[in-house]
Enzyme design. Structure first.
Site, PDB file in Angstrom:
ATOM      1  N   ASP A  46       0.853  -1.193   0.000  1.00 51.18           N
ATOM      2  CA  ASP A  46       0.000   0.000   0.000  1.00 51.18           C
ATOM      3  C   ASP A  46       0.889   1.244   0.000  1.00 51.18           C
ATOM      4  O   ASP A  46       1.651   1.470   0.942  1.00 51.18           O
ATOM      5  CB  ASP A  46      -0.886  -0.014   1.251  1.00 51.18           C
ATOM      6  CG  ASP A  46      -2.025   0.988   1.184  1.00 51.18           C
ATOM      7  OD1 ASP A  46      -2.135   1.695   0.172  1.00 51.18           O
ATOM      8  OD2 ASP A  46      -2.801   1.053   2.152  1.00 51.18           O
ATOM      9  N   ASP A  47       0.832   2.032  -1.076  1.00 48.44           N
ATOM     10  CA  ASP A  47       1.590   3.293  -1.181  1.00 48.44           C
ATOM     11  C   ASP A  47       3.091   3.084  -1.365  1.00 48.44           C
ATOM     12  O   ASP A  47       3.868   4.017  -1.144  1.00 48.44           O
ATOM     13  CB  ASP A  47       1.379   4.174   0.063  1.00 48.44           C
ATOM     14  CG  ASP A  47       0.029   4.872   0.082  1.00 48.44           C
ATOM     15  OD1 ASP A  47      -0.872   4.429  -0.647  1.00 48.44           O
ATOM     16  OD2 ASP A  47      -0.124   5.850   0.826  1.00 48.44           O
ATOM     17  N   CYS A  86      -5.828   4.458  -3.797  1.00 50.72           N
ATOM     18  CA  CYS A  86      -6.143   3.100  -3.338  1.00 50.72           C
ATOM     19  C   CYS A  86      -7.436   2.518  -3.905  1.00 50.72           C
ATOM     20  O   CYS A  86      -7.420   1.484  -4.584  1.00 50.72           O
ATOM     21  CB  CYS A  86      -6.229   3.081  -1.807  1.00 50.72           C
ATOM     22  SG  CYS A  86      -4.793   3.745  -0.965  1.00 50.72           S
ATOM     23  N   LYS A 145      -5.973  -5.306   3.825  1.00 54.41           N
ATOM     24  CA  LYS A 145      -6.792  -4.130   3.509  1.00 54.41           C
ATOM     25  C   LYS A 145      -7.807  -4.440   2.413  1.00 54.41           C
ATOM     26  O   LYS A 145      -7.491  -5.100   1.427  1.00 54.41           O
ATOM     27  CB  LYS A 145      -5.867  -2.997   3.071  1.00 54.41           C
ATOM     28  CG  LYS A 145      -6.579  -1.780   2.498  1.00 54.41           C
ATOM     29  CD  LYS A 145      -5.591  -0.678   2.167  1.00 54.41           C
ATOM     30  CE  LYS A 145      -6.259   0.477   1.456  1.00 54.41           C
ATOM     31  NZ  LYS A 145      -5.373   1.641   1.295  1.00 54.41           N
ATOM     32  N   HIS A 147     -10.945  -1.711   1.605  1.00 53.67           N
ATOM     33  CA  HIS A 147     -11.158  -0.319   1.158  1.00 53.67           C
ATOM     34  C   HIS A 147     -12.002  -0.228  -0.113  1.00 53.67           C
ATOM     35  O   HIS A 147     -11.804   0.663  -0.935  1.00 53.67           O
ATOM     36  CB  HIS A 147      -9.816   0.406   0.959  1.00 53.67           C
ATOM     37  CG  HIS A 147      -9.939   1.898   1.138  1.00 53.67           C
ATOM     38  ND1 HIS A 147      -8.917   2.766   0.843  1.00 53.67           N
ATOM     39  CD2 HIS A 147     -10.974   2.667   1.589  1.00 53.67           C
ATOM     40  CE1 HIS A 147      -9.296   4.003   1.103  1.00 53.67           C
ATOM     41  NE2 HIS A 147     -10.546   3.967   1.562  1.00 53.67           N
ATOM     42  N   HIS A 301       1.453   2.331   4.275  1.00 51.58           N
ATOM     43  CA  HIS A 301       0.583   3.504   4.424  1.00 51.58           C
ATOM     44  C   HIS A 301       0.793   4.118   5.812  1.00 51.58           C
ATOM     45  O   HIS A 301       1.033   3.399   6.782  1.00 51.58           O
ATOM     46  CB  HIS A 301      -0.877   3.065   4.262  1.00 51.58           C
ATOM     47  CG  HIS A 301      -1.825   4.167   3.930  1.00 51.58           C
ATOM     48  ND1 HIS A 301      -2.171   5.149   4.830  1.00 51.58           N
ATOM     49  CD2 HIS A 301      -2.516   4.445   2.791  1.00 51.58           C
ATOM     50  CE1 HIS A 301      -3.033   5.984   4.270  1.00 51.58           C
ATOM     51  NE2 HIS A 301      -3.258   5.585   3.021  1.00 51.58           N
ATOM     52  N   ASP A 353      -0.254  -0.878  -4.971  1.00 53.76           N
ATOM     53  CA  ASP A 353      -1.497  -0.395  -5.581  1.00 53.76           C
ATOM     54  C   ASP A 353      -1.285   0.866  -6.412  1.00 53.76           C
ATOM     55  O   ASP A 353      -2.062   1.162  -7.318  1.00 53.76           O
ATOM     56  CB  ASP A 353      -2.598  -0.192  -4.535  1.00 53.76           C
ATOM     57  CG  ASP A 353      -2.193   0.723  -3.386  1.00 53.76           C
ATOM     58  OD1 ASP A 353      -1.025   1.149  -3.338  1.00 53.76           O
ATOM     59  OD2 ASP A 353      -3.052   1.004  -2.519  1.00 53.76           O
ATOM     60  N   HIS A 354      -0.232   1.622  -6.124  1.00 55.24           N
ATOM     61  CA  HIS A 354       0.112   2.824  -6.901  1.00 55.24           C
ATOM     62  C   HIS A 354       1.459   3.321  -6.402  1.00 55.24           C
ATOM     63  O   HIS A 354       2.107   2.675  -5.571  1.00 55.24           O
ATOM     64  CB  HIS A 354      -0.967   3.910  -6.763  1.00 55.24           C
ATOM     65  CG  HIS A 354      -1.378   4.185  -5.351  1.00 55.24           C
ATOM     66  ND1 HIS A 354      -0.560   4.821  -4.451  1.00 55.24           N
ATOM     67  CD2 HIS A 354      -2.514   3.882  -4.676  1.00 55.24           C
ATOM     68  CE1 HIS A 354      -1.154   4.902  -3.289  1.00 55.24           C
ATOM     69  NE2 HIS A 354      -2.346   4.328  -3.387  1.00 55.24           N
ATOM     70  N   LYS A 378       1.850   9.480  -5.819  1.00 52.14           N
ATOM     71  CA  LYS A 378       0.479   9.121  -5.455  1.00 52.14           C
ATOM     72  C   LYS A 378      -0.481  10.279  -5.720  1.00 52.14           C
ATOM     73  O   LYS A 378      -0.195  11.430  -5.404  1.00 52.14           O
ATOM     74  CB  LYS A 378       0.437   8.748  -3.971  1.00 52.14           C
ATOM     75  CG  LYS A 378      -0.953   8.460  -3.431  1.00 52.14           C
ATOM     76  CD  LYS A 378      -0.889   8.130  -1.943  1.00 52.14           C
ATOM     77  CE  LYS A 378      -2.291   7.895  -1.374  1.00 52.14           C
ATOM     78  NZ  LYS A 378      -2.261   7.529   0.058  1.00 52.14           N
TER      79      LYS A 378
END
EC number: 3.1.6.1
Length: 589
Positions: A46-47, A86, A145, A147, A301, A353-354, A378
């Site tokens: 994540d991130d 996300c 996660k 979301h 994150h 995810d990015h 991001k």
């Protein structure tokens, strides 16, 4: 029965070797591998920035376990997320479709789901790869996660829950980690809400004082009732501004097992061991396979939850500590596969995810990722730093070790790839934007099936890339770019994230043109004077955009205001509301 079970295990252990022989004997080996039904383990950070990992060029961050996956498998160097935030990115990953097709976008600035107690989420008519694999007999699990929404009309309908999207088992956060979970100064919601409540308090307090003064001096002919109501409202707003932080922690920062809340709010010191314990338990329960396990890390994150034995160990502060802890988690998962005899029969995929967040900064301390040579990060719909992510596949004995592929690929490609491996069929009743990666991974195809990729920011198209195969050129066209703050800084440091529309973006006419094959950092803008085929490229890309837009259908936008406001009756709570508190499971072993 024991004899049959042992035979099944032997067959599965020989499967990769058999497939490798088929690959060496026939050029159409990818068709033989179709429906081979391996176990599938998907790991998503994540991130995480692409530049945070050793195998993508970082020589100061220790990521030996992720690097080992790349050494033993295939590394993609132009792997692209369908969105730079996300919620839309994860929707595209699970469905193989641009998020604008499912409505997992916004047009008003709410770019991700803002509350667990909101009604927006991944629509029930969307088909995830988990749903197809479950129908093909796979045990399917999601740990970490989500979301992508939870409830629609009541706090227990769980219409958007992972178990309604093809997963047999879920353990983790239905929402997302936030700085607000630890009441950080880096706040996604709390500080903004407190400021608004304090402003309203000041207005109502001023009204109440004015009415009192007018009443006592007989200058304002008013009864005491409006005075009392305005005063009580002011007191209520003042109390709310103090309690909003606690509300967010309890409302969004909790863990669930399937449909049951197990920990509300989360105890951060338990979270990483609990996630690892759950992964190991799933692998042991389903080792006779086949299984699909999606491990959706809470790392990296903010607030960068890190166990004590990793604090202060990296060269990059708390963020680096968190990255190195996540790599250690990857190593523990790989160890479990080895112990259970699953390594050779399991396809592993690792990604983010990015891109990494550039704006997560307090003073001179950076709490976000590094995107290497790529511009932006991001939240930026078009710049490479926001959408170019790690992409690693490992399948011992089947995929060639150490192979590096620079062709354009997408997170959306995982959908048709795993569906094909499981012996399933890609849905024919909708547009699937992902492409099967197997021929490229196996080496039976030299080029990606993606001629064009579109890059959205919310529902607005910001950029597109064109792989002109006959020239070996990767063109990138930017229609819209954010205005960096301060100018030339490479990020929007005056905001939490760069905007997609409005006064803080620039609409380019003509669009900006880059040649990523020669300029991956997007530093040299091409013009009609410097690029002889400038107008031909623009014409071809614009034609592709029109063709793409003709395939879009109007759908409800899940992240717009109605789907993204907090509704008390949708709020999950394991105690009397608003005192949502419980701890229903023991400490991890």
């Amino acid at each position: 029965m024991l004899h049959l079970h042992h035979s099944c295990l032997c067959f599965r252990s020989w499967l990769p070797a058999m497939l490798a022989v088929l690959l060496s004997l026939a050029p159409s080996a990818s068709s033989d591998i179709s429906a081979s039904r391996p176990n599938i383990l998907l790991l998503m950070a994540d991130d995480l920035g692409i530049g945070d990992i050793g195998c993508y060029g970082n020589n100061t961050m220790r990521t030996p376990n992720i690097d080992r996956l790349a050494e033993d498998g295939v590394k993609l160097t132009q792997h692209i997320s369908a969105a730079s935030l996300c919620t839309p990115s994860r929707a595209a990953f699970l469905t193989g479709r641009y998020p604008v097709r499912s409505g997992m976008v916004s047009s008003i600035g709410y770019r991700v789901l803002q509350w667990t107690g909101a009604s927006g989420g991944l629509p029930t008519n969307e088909t995830t790869f988990a749903k197809i694999l479950k129908e093909k007999g796979y045990a399917t699990g999601l740990i970490g996660k989500w979301h992508l929404g939870l409830n629609c009309e009541s706090a227990s309908d769980h219409c958007h829950h992972p178990l309604h999207h093809g997963f047999d088992h879920f353990y983790g956060m239905p929402f997302s980690l936030m700085g607000d979970c630890a009441r950080w100064e880096l706040s996604e919601k709390r500080v903004n809400l407190e400021q608004k409540l304090n402003f309203l308090f000041q207005v109502l307090a001023l009204v109440a004082l004015t009415l009192v003064a007018g009443k006592l001096t007989h200058l304002i002919p008013v009864s005491w009732m409006p005075v009392i109501w305005s005063a009580l409202s002011a007191v209520l707003l003042l109390a709310s501004s103090y309690f909003v932080g606690a509300l967010i922690v309890h409302a969004d920062c909790f863990l669930m097992r399937n449909h049951t809340i197990t920990e509300q709010p989360m105890c951060f010191q338990r979270t990483t061991p609990l996630i690892l314990q759950e992964v190991a338990s799933f692998l042991k329960r389903n080792k006779h396979g086949p299984f699909l396990l999606f491990v959706s890390f809470l790392h990296v994150h903010i607030p960068l939850i890190t166990m004590e034995n990793f604090l202060g160990k990296s060269l990059h502060g708390l963020y680096g500590d968190n990255v190195e802890e996540m790599d250690w988690m990857v190593g523990r998962i790989l160890d479990t596969l080895d112990v259970e005899g699953l390594s050779n029969s399991t396809l592993i995929y690792f990604t983010s995810d990015h891109g990494g967040s550039l704006e997560n900064q307090l003073g001179n301390t950076q709490y976000g990722g590094w995107n290497g040579i790529y511009k932006g990060g991001k939240g930026m719909g078009g710049w490479e730093g926001g959408i170019r992510v790690p992409g690693i596949f490992r399948w011992p004995g089947v995929l060639p070790a150490g192979r590096v592929i620079g062709e354009p690929t997408s997170l959306m490609d995982v959908f048709p790839t795993v569906v094909r491996l499981a012996g399933g069929e890609v849905p024919q009743d909708r547009v699937i934007d992902g492409q099967d990666l197997l021929p490229l991974l196996l080496g039976t195809a030299q080029h990606s099936d993606h001629e064009f990729l579109m890059h959205y920011c919310e529902r607005f198209l910001h950029a597109a890339r064109w792989h002109q195969r006959d020239r070996g050129t990767m063109w990138k066209v930017h229609f819209v770019t954010p205005v960096f703050q301060p100018e030339g800084a490479g990020a929007c440091y005056g905001r939490k994230v760069c905007p997609c529309f409005g006064e803080k973006v620039v609409h380019h006419d003509p669009p900006l043109l880059f040649d990523l094959s020669r300029d991956p950092s997007e530093t040299h803008i091409l013009t009609p004077a410097s690029e002889p085929v400038f107008y031909q490229v623009m014409e071809r890309v614009q034609q592709a955009v029109w063709e793409h837009q003709r395939t879009l259908s109007p759908v409800p936008l899940q992240l717009d205001r109605l789907g993204n406001i907090w509704r008390p009756w949708l709020q999950p709570c394991c105690g009397p509301f608003p005192l949502c508190w419980c701890l229903r499971e023991d400490d991890p072993q």
